[in-house]
Scaffold this motif. Structure first.
Motif, PDB file in Angstrom:
ATOM      1  N   ARG A 178       0.837  -1.195   0.000  1.00  0.00           N
ATOM      2  CA  ARG A 178       0.000   0.000   0.000  1.00  0.00           C
ATOM      3  C   ARG A 178       0.876   1.252   0.000  1.00  0.00           C
ATOM      4  N   PRO A 183      -3.213   5.972   0.334  1.00  0.00           N
ATOM      5  CA  PRO A 183      -3.667   4.637   0.739  1.00  0.00           C
ATOM      6  C   PRO A 183      -4.562   3.938  -0.276  1.00  0.00           C
ATOM      7  N   THR A 186      -1.379   1.493  -4.774  1.00  0.00           N
ATOM      8  CA  THR A 186      -0.376   0.499  -4.385  1.00  0.00           C
ATOM      9  C   THR A 186       0.934   0.762  -5.118  1.00  0.00           C
ATOM     10  N   ASP A 260      -2.049  -4.731   3.704  1.00  0.00           N
ATOM     11  CA  ASP A 260      -1.083  -3.768   3.165  1.00  0.00           C
ATOM     12  C   ASP A 260      -0.004  -4.410   2.310  1.00  0.00           C
ATOM     13  N   TYR A 261      -0.023  -5.733   2.184  1.00  0.00           N
ATOM     14  CA  TYR A 261       1.076  -6.412   1.471  1.00  0.00           C
ATOM     15  C   TYR A 261       0.517  -7.623   0.747  1.00  0.00           C
TER      16      TYR A 261
END
Length: 464
Positions: A178, A183, A186, A260-261
């Motif tokens: 992210r 936000p 990506t 986030d990954y």
């Protein structure tokens, strides 16, 4: 030798003299004689290394058997080569190599090269030349990209050749993360694992033989390692999901809220394939702080200073020594610029023999003799062998002629410029080509002139 026998030492000296004297071979040359004998051993360190190999081999074979036969006196049957050892028969031969042998055969005791650092500007210039002067550097597209990728990885960490060449896909992990500044967006990243070579094998109690670093997209296209690795992976159809384009890779995966990954795994059948081919290439050293440099390169500061420290310091030692008492030059940028090893480049310097040179090569007696021989041969394998011999002679002569042309060009160009005279008539402009490789180079230039390479905008050059 183990018993410090004079006759044994004499035999060793005779062999080493024979080795130096007969180390040469007949090579093609540009003069009317067409071939000349060239001795390949020119430095005392070469003979010392041969002597070291002989000692080590003798101790591991002949003397090993002797130690097994005579266990009571096994310490007598040992030979070792130690750089700092000043006593014993092995050291005596080493001193003889550095003394009488070197004087008799005019062997140099100095290193025959100059250590220079490769700066970021140097690397950018090398890469720009790699693409813009593609017609002068004939490579396949795959090899050109591999060399570009290698230069960036080596420049980032100064890793040894063997740690980079042959880098497999299993040591590259792609992922989406992210964007912290946005936000809703990506970023594509890649983790690269480098396995240090020259490390002891066996059970390990630490992981200092492994270095992993992360990359993402950067504005300077010449320095965007992620773009090169991603393009290579897409071309090899390496992604498990089957992405075919950059758009697929950047737009299809989704990061849900709270995540986030996202790893982007590769196919199992490509993990052992090489993302960087195992070709021997030139290695620049990255510019790092001593502690980080020593950890990445896996050696000590003493080893760096002994084997890697460039001769040109590139610092204003006068100001460092005397400070404001000396007035201070205020030329920090100048001395930083002077660190570049490509300062002496000149894009108009010759890089190929002339058409007249090539025609002259075909009139040589050795080539005409081979062509006559070729006319009388019908076997394809034999014809191919003769053709390769002709091509090898022309390649060697071309290399020698280009060195002559460049030496003449730079000497005359420097003389004229010192007198304030023009040099426009010395050589033509570099070959202008509209090959796909050149168009790639021009595309990379669109974003890249902002990293301190003003001279690059005037055209790429080749070092003397």
């Amino acid at each position: 030798m183990c018993c410090d026998d004079d006759e044994a030492k004499t035999h060793c000296k005779i062999f080493l003299q024979w080795y130096v004297k007969n180390s040469g071979r007949w090579e093609v040359c540009l003069g009317p004689e067409e071939h000349e004998w060239k001795r390949e051993v020119a430095a005392a360190i070469t003979v010392t290394e041969v002597w070291k190999c002989l000692v080590v081999e003798a101790d591991a074979t002949v003397l090993l058997r002797k130690r097994k036969e005579d266990r009571t006196h096994r310490k007598r049957w040992m030979l070792a080569f130690a750089e700092k050892d000043k006593t014993g028969s092995v050291a005596e031969i080493s001193r003889w190599i550095a003394g009488p042998l070197s004087r008799n055969f005019d062997l140099t005791l100095e290193q025959t090269f100059v250590k220079q650092a490769a700066t970021a500007q140097d690397i950018a210039l090398f890469l720009d030349t790699l693409w813009i002067r593609a017609s002068d550097i004939p490579l396949t597209a795959s090899t050109r990209i591999a060399f570009h990728t290698y230069m960036l990885v080596a420049g980032i960490g100064g890793f040894r050749n063997a740690s980079i060449l042959g880098l497999p896909y299993k040591h590259i992990r792609f992922a989406l993360v992210r964007d912290l500044d946005d936000p809703a967006s990506t970023k594509l990243i890649a983790h690269i694992l480098i396995i240090q070579n020259k490390r002891r094998k066996g059970i390990r109690r630490n992981q200092d033989d492994k270095i992993e670093f992360t990359i993402t997209f950067v504005l300077g296209r010449f320095f965007c390692l992620l773009s090169l690795l991603t393009a290579r992976a897409l071309a090899d159809d390496a992604f498990e999901v089957g992405y075919e384009t950059f758009d697929d890779l950047l737009n299809h995966p989704r990061l849900e809220r709270g995540s986030d990954y996202l790893p982007l795994p590769l196919k199992d059948d490509v993990l052992d394939r090489r993302a960087i081919p195992p070709r021997p290439l030139t290695q620049p050293l990255g510019i790092l702080e001593p502690s980080l440099r020593n950890y990445i390169l896996s050696h000590s500061s003493g080893m760096f200073q002994h084997s890697y420290q460039p001769r040109r310091l590139g610092r204003d030692l006068g100001t460092i020594a005397f400070g404001q008492l000396g007035g201070g030059s205020g030329d920090e940028r100048l001395f930083e610029f002077l660190r570049n090893s490509s300062l002496g480049r000149d894009e108009r310097a010759p890089v190929s023999p002339t058409a007249e040179d090539l025609a002259g090569f075909q009139r040589r007696r050795d080539i005409q003799r081979l062509r006559t021989e070729l006319e009388g041969v019908t076997d394809p394998a034999a014809r191919n062998l003769i053709s390769h011999r002709i091509a090898g002679i022309v390649k060697s002569l071309s290399r020698q002629r280009v060195l002559q042309l460049r030496e003449t060009y730079f000497a005359e160009a420097d003389r004229r410029r010192g007198l304030g005279l023009p040099t426009d008539d010395l050589a033509g402009a570099p070959t202008v080509s509209q090959t796909p490789d050149m168009r790639v180079g021009r595309f990379m230039r669109l974003v890249g002139s902002g990293y301190g390479l003003g001279a690059m905008d005037r055209g790429p050059g080749l070092e003397r």
